[in-house]
Design an enzyme around this catalytic site. Structure first.
Site, mmCIF file in Angstrom:
data_model
loop_
_atom_site.group_PDB
_atom_site.id
_atom_site.type_symbol
_atom_site.label_atom_id
_atom_site.label_comp_id
_atom_site.label_asym_id
_atom_site.label_seq_id
_atom_site.Cartn_x
_atom_site.Cartn_y
_atom_site.Cartn_z
ATOM 1 N N THR A 1 50.560 13.475 -20.379
ATOM 2 C CA THR A 1 51.741 13.370 -21.131
ATOM 3 C C THR A 1 52.958 13.634 -20.633
ATOM 4 O O THR A 1 53.976 12.946 -20.515
ATOM 5 C CB THR A 1 51.565 14.068 -22.355
ATOM 6 O OG1 THR A 1 50.240 13.691 -23.166
ATOM 7 C CG2 THR A 1 52.576 13.848 -23.651
ATOM 8 N N CYS A 2 53.000 14.642 -19.758
ATOM 9 C CA CYS A 2 53.905 15.437 -19.511
ATOM 10 C C CYS A 2 54.810 14.358 -18.326
ATOM 11 O O CYS A 2 55.820 14.223 -18.705
ATOM 12 C CB CYS A 2 53.903 16.695 -18.934
ATOM 13 S SG CYS A 2 55.412 17.661 -18.197
ATOM 14 N N CYS B 1 57.610 15.449 -21.079
ATOM 15 C CA CYS B 1 58.491 16.284 -20.399
ATOM 16 C C CYS B 1 59.445 15.499 -19.595
ATOM 17 O O CYS B 1 60.713 15.324 -19.537
ATOM 18 C CB CYS B 1 58.244 17.414 -19.669
ATOM 19 S SG CYS B 1 56.630 17.889 -20.191
ATOM 20 N N LYS C 1 61.576 12.154 -20.599
ATOM 21 C CA LYS C 1 62.372 12.527 -21.507
ATOM 22 C C LYS C 1 63.560 13.309 -20.923
ATOM 23 O O LYS C 1 64.589 12.907 -21.311
ATOM 24 C CB LYS C 1 61.439 13.502 -22.588
ATOM 25 C CG LYS C 1 62.347 14.071 -23.580
ATOM 26 C CD LYS C 1 62.671 15.467 -23.404
ATOM 27 C CE LYS C 1 61.986 16.582 -22.845
ATOM 28 N NZ LYS C 1 61.287 17.488 -23.515
ATOM 29 N N TYR D 1 61.111 19.290 -32.106
ATOM 30 C CA TYR D 1 61.887 19.305 -31.026
ATOM 31 C C TYR D 1 61.913 17.769 -30.352
ATOM 32 O O TYR D 1 62.908 17.483 -29.902
ATOM 33 C CB TYR D 1 61.302 20.378 -30.172
ATOM 34 C CG TYR D 1 60.101 19.946 -28.987
ATOM 35 C CD1 TYR D 1 60.246 19.150 -27.885
ATOM 36 C CD2 TYR D 1 58.596 19.953 -29.675
ATOM 37 C CE1 TYR D 1 59.160 18.946 -27.158
ATOM 38 C CE2 TYR D 1 57.656 19.792 -28.774
ATOM 39 C CZ TYR D 1 57.963 19.150 -27.608
ATOM 40 O OH TYR D 1 56.853 18.872 -26.916
ATOM 41 N N ILE D 2 60.967 17.119 -30.539
ATOM 42 C CA ILE D 2 60.720 15.819 -30.176
ATOM 43 C C ILE D 2 61.874 14.904 -30.725
ATOM 44 O O ILE D 2 62.520 14.127 -30.242
ATOM 45 C CB ILE D 2 59.499 15.204 -30.106
ATOM 46 C CG1 ILE D 2 58.483 15.983 -28.795
ATOM 47 C CG2 ILE D 2 59.226 13.630 -29.893
ATOM 48 C CD1 ILE D 2 56.894 15.468 -29.122
ATOM 49 N N GLU E 1 65.197 16.145 -29.683
ATOM 50 C CA GLU E 1 65.495 15.342 -28.272
ATOM 51 C C GLU E 1 65.686 13.950 -28.256
ATOM 52 O O GLU E 1 66.709 13.461 -27.409
ATOM 53 C CB GLU E 1 64.087 15.814 -27.514
ATOM 54 C CG GLU E 1 64.254 17.140 -27.259
ATOM 55 C CD GLU E 1 63.232 17.716 -26.329
ATOM 56 O OE1 GLU E 1 63.378 18.923 -26.037
ATOM 57 O OE2 GLU E 1 62.068 16.973 -26.058
ATOM 58 N N ARG F 1 61.467 16.062 -44.106
ATOM 59 C CA ARG F 1 61.067 16.368 -45.283
ATOM 60 C C ARG F 1 61.725 17.637 -45.990
ATOM 61 O O ARG F 1 61.622 17.855 -47.184
ATOM 62 C CB ARG F 1 59.761 16.177 -45.426
ATOM 63 C CG ARG F 1 59.101 17.223 -44.514
ATOM 64 C CD ARG F 1 57.324 17.182 -44.670
ATOM 65 N NE ARG F 1 57.073 18.005 -43.720
ATOM 66 C CZ ARG F 1 55.701 18.229 -43.258
ATOM 67 N NH1 ARG F 1 54.966 17.254 -43.821
ATOM 68 N NH2 ARG F 1 55.319 18.996 -42.566
ATOM 69 N N ARG G 1 61.237 23.862 -37.307
ATOM 70 C CA ARG G 1 60.263 24.791 -37.968
ATOM 71 C C ARG G 1 59.556 25.811 -36.724
ATOM 72 O O ARG G 1 59.441 25.169 -35.608
ATOM 73 C CB ARG G 1 58.998 24.491 -38.515
ATOM 74 C CG ARG G 1 58.326 25.349 -39.384
ATOM 75 C CD ARG G 1 57.384 24.499 -40.418
ATOM 76 N NE ARG G 1 56.402 23.492 -39.999
ATOM 77 C CZ ARG G 1 55.387 23.571 -39.535
ATOM 78 N NH1 ARG G 1 54.650 24.813 -39.679
ATOM 79 N NH2 ARG G 1 54.611 22.462 -39.095
ATOM 80 N N GLY H 1 54.929 15.230 -35.279
ATOM 81 C CA GLY H 1 53.766 15.961 -34.782
ATOM 82 C C GLY H 1 52.788 15.339 -34.285
ATOM 83 O O GLY H 1 52.617 14.215 -34.059
ATOM 84 N N THR I 1 53.804 22.272 -21.222
ATOM 85 C CA THR I 1 53.092 22.081 -19.721
ATOM 86 C C THR I 1 52.656 23.192 -19.033
ATOM 87 O O THR I 1 51.569 23.210 -18.726
ATOM 88 C CB THR I 1 53.832 20.813 -19.389
ATOM 89 O OG1 THR I 1 53.623 19.622 -19.867
ATOM 90 C CG2 THR I 1 53.577 20.817 -17.798
ATOM 91 N N HIS J 1 80.954 36.876 -14.472
ATOM 92 C CA HIS J 1 82.098 36.165 -14.957
ATOM 93 C C HIS J 1 82.683 34.977 -13.927
ATOM 94 O O HIS J 1 82.748 35.470 -12.678
ATOM 95 C CB HIS J 1 83.220 37.282 -15.138
ATOM 96 C CG HIS J 1 84.323 36.801 -15.930
ATOM 97 N ND1 HIS J 1 84.446 36.483 -17.214
ATOM 98 C CD2 HIS J 1 85.570 36.719 -15.405
ATOM 99 C CE1 HIS J 1 85.542 35.947 -17.603
ATOM 100 N NE2 HIS J 1 86.424 36.087 -16.686
ATOM 101 N N GLU K 1 77.334 35.240 -19.658
ATOM 102 C CA GLU K 1 77.583 36.355 -19.477
ATOM 103 C C GLU K 1 77.557 37.072 -20.887
ATOM 104 O O GLU K 1 77.347 38.466 -21.073
ATOM 105 C CB GLU K 1 78.760 36.762 -18.911
ATOM 106 C CG GLU K 1 80.216 36.137 -19.582
ATOM 107 C CD GLU K 1 81.452 36.460 -18.896
ATOM 108 O OE1 GLU K 1 81.649 37.469 -18.288
ATOM 109 O OE2 GLU K 1 82.106 35.413 -18.680
#
Ligand code: FAD
Length: 458
Positions: A41-42, A47, A50, A179-180, A183, A200, A206, A263, A312, A437, A442
């Site tokens: 998948t990654c 990942c 994406k 997150y997907i 993204e 929903r 979450r 999900g 991953t 800086h 910072e």
């Protein structure tokens, strides 16, 4: 020999490839089966592609900001096919590196689906042959979850298909708030699509810190992403080449693409685990102990299929720990504490350790430090985007429990903050580090004032 192989790995993704290579290099006779593309998948549809699309999408903001810095960037154009095809070329290149690394390590690869038919046996589906191995390693990952029962469900796509779209959609509806979802909202809105997230619940993301979640909602809307919260999709109908989406509140929206990002399920359907007596949880995840061993002594499972922490680097660590334990005589339990995670959203997020809510549940007293500011690079040109940083500290021991950042470069910052959290340093030690800086980072070591009221938002 009693068995054809010492180890048979099912699934050549992040975890399976690492485990197979390390076991083989330790002297084991190893085979691996992959039903789709080596890399998992990654590399193939997670990942890597994406992140490359995220990089591509970020140029829009860079071009917009450039003017304030004296550049003229007029008449810039974007070509989806160029980006899509370049990303796929890179994916193919990486996949072939994975294949050749397996070969170099002496691993035998079967390019087909494998299913478990006993405690020491797998069946290869294409060739129909059965193979025996002293141990089996299940590393089959996960698969996107579909909104079953939704009328018109077949008219939507998942992240798997999003990488191959024939054209950049003008209007995208994304179902989900994880997150997907965020993204892809970043990718498509950056590339110029109108994006609506339908979720929903009343909050996104979450599992992340509540302040970060609230911040993301504000920033996403500021960036022009439309949010339909407390809402779901009631039905989808075809409307020529487009989709007509009816939301649960009755609103009807036209879209070119509907993307489900609600999900992922552990990929154990039809895998034959029950034939060997391997226990799974109700969501299909393989149940394992801290050495990734299942209820059957000869069968192990690692990575997303165990649904412990679906990242991953975690799958890779799981795979390495398994191989060290079994083939390098180095018992290594998996350690999923203080694993950093990121959302390459708009803005990006980096987080490690406990959220404020988790810390309040597990610790008697918690101190919170928080800052919320306009970073110099965009404030200079009148940008309203804000960065949020937050530290969660054990008030009794002064130990730093969590670091959460939402803003430009947050994932890059958090990789290093994770070293400190993992090492268990105190807030006093963290503060003793002199600021670098001028950077946004910072501000992380300059948070001196505790947030007055526990849990109060900035
Ligand atoms: C869109 C998206 C973005 C992501 N972004 C990130 C990110 O930024 N950072 C991060 O850390 N994680 C990310 N992830 C998660 C990451 O991809 C997974 O955590 C990781 O790939 C898990 O590795 P794994 O080895 O467990 O499974 P996978 O990498 O999924 O590999 C499993 C392999 O097994 C194969 N397989 C399955 N069943 C069989 C069978 N019966 N026979 C033969 N082969 C089989 C599959 O085809 C697959 O190649 C992302 C995931 C997605 C979907």
């Amino acid at each position: 020999m009693k068995y054809d192989y010492d180890l048979f790995v099912i699934g050549a993704g992040s975890g399976g490839v690492r485990a197979a290579r390390i076991a083989s290099l330790a002297g084991a006779r190893v085979a691996i089966a992959e039903e789709y593309r080596i890399g998992g998948t990654c590399v193939i549809r997670g990942c890597v592609p994406k992140k490359l699309l995220v990089y591509g999408a970020e140029f829009a903001q860079h071009f917009a900001d450039a003017k304030g810095y004296g550049w003229s960037a007029d008449n810039v154009r974007f070509d989806w096919a160029t980006l899509r095809d370049n990303v796929q070329r890179e994916v193919t290149r990486l996949s072939s590196i994975y294949s050749s690394n397996l070969a170099k390590a002496g691993v035998t690869t079967f390019q087909e689906r494998a299913e478990v038919v006993g405690a020491h046996r797998v069946k290869l589906l294409k060739s129909g042959s059965e193979i025996s191995a002293q141990r089996l390693l299940v590393a089959t990952g996960g698969t996107p979850y579909l909104p079953e029962g939704l009328p018109g469900v077949e008219l939507g796509i998942t992240s798997n298909e999003a990488f191959h779209l024939p054209a950049l959609p003008k209007r995208v509806v994304i179902l989900g708030g994880g997150y997907i979802a965020l993204e892809f909202a970043n990718i498509f809105s950056g590339l110029g699509s109108e994006v609506r997230i339908v979720h929903r619940s009343d909050r996104l993301l979450r599992g992340f810190d509540d302040d970060i979640r609230a911040h993301m909602q504000i920033e996403l809307e500021r960036a022009g992403v439309l949010l339909s919260m407390n809402t779901t999709i009631a039905k989808i109908a075809a409307n020529g080449d487009a989709r007509r989406v009816t939301l649960s509140n009755g609103t009807v929206i036209d879209a070119d693409v509907v993307l489900y990002a609600i999900g992922r399920d552990p990929k154990t359907d039809g895998l034959g685990l029950e034939s060997a007596g391997v226990q799974t949880s109700p969501d299909g995840a393989v149940i394992v102990n801290e050495f990734s061993q299942t209820s059957v002594e000869s069968i192990y499972a690692i990575g997303d299929v165990t649904n412990r922490m679906n990242l991953t680097p975690v799958a890779i660590r799981d795979g390495h720990a398994f191989a060290d334990t079994v083939y390098n005589d180095r018992p290594t339990p998996v350690d999923h504490r203080s694993v950093p995670s990121a959302v390459f959203g708009r803005p990006p997020i980096g987080a490690v350790g406990l959220t404020e809510a988790d810390a309040r549940r597990s610790h008697e007293a918690v101190d919170i430090y928080r800052t919320n500011f306009r970073p110099m690079r965009t404030a200079f040109i009148g940008g309203e985007q804000r960065t949020l940083m937050k530290l969660v500290v054990d008030a009794k021991t002064d130990q730093l429990l969590g670091v959460h950042v939402a803003g430009t470069d947050a994932p890059e910052m958090i990789q290093l903050a994770a070293v400190a959290v993992k090492a268990g340093i105190t807030k006093k030690q963290w503060d003793s580090t002199v600021a670098l800086h001028p950077t946004a980072a910072e501000e992380l070591v300059l948070m001196r004032e505790k947030v007055a009221a526990p849990g109060s938002a900035s």
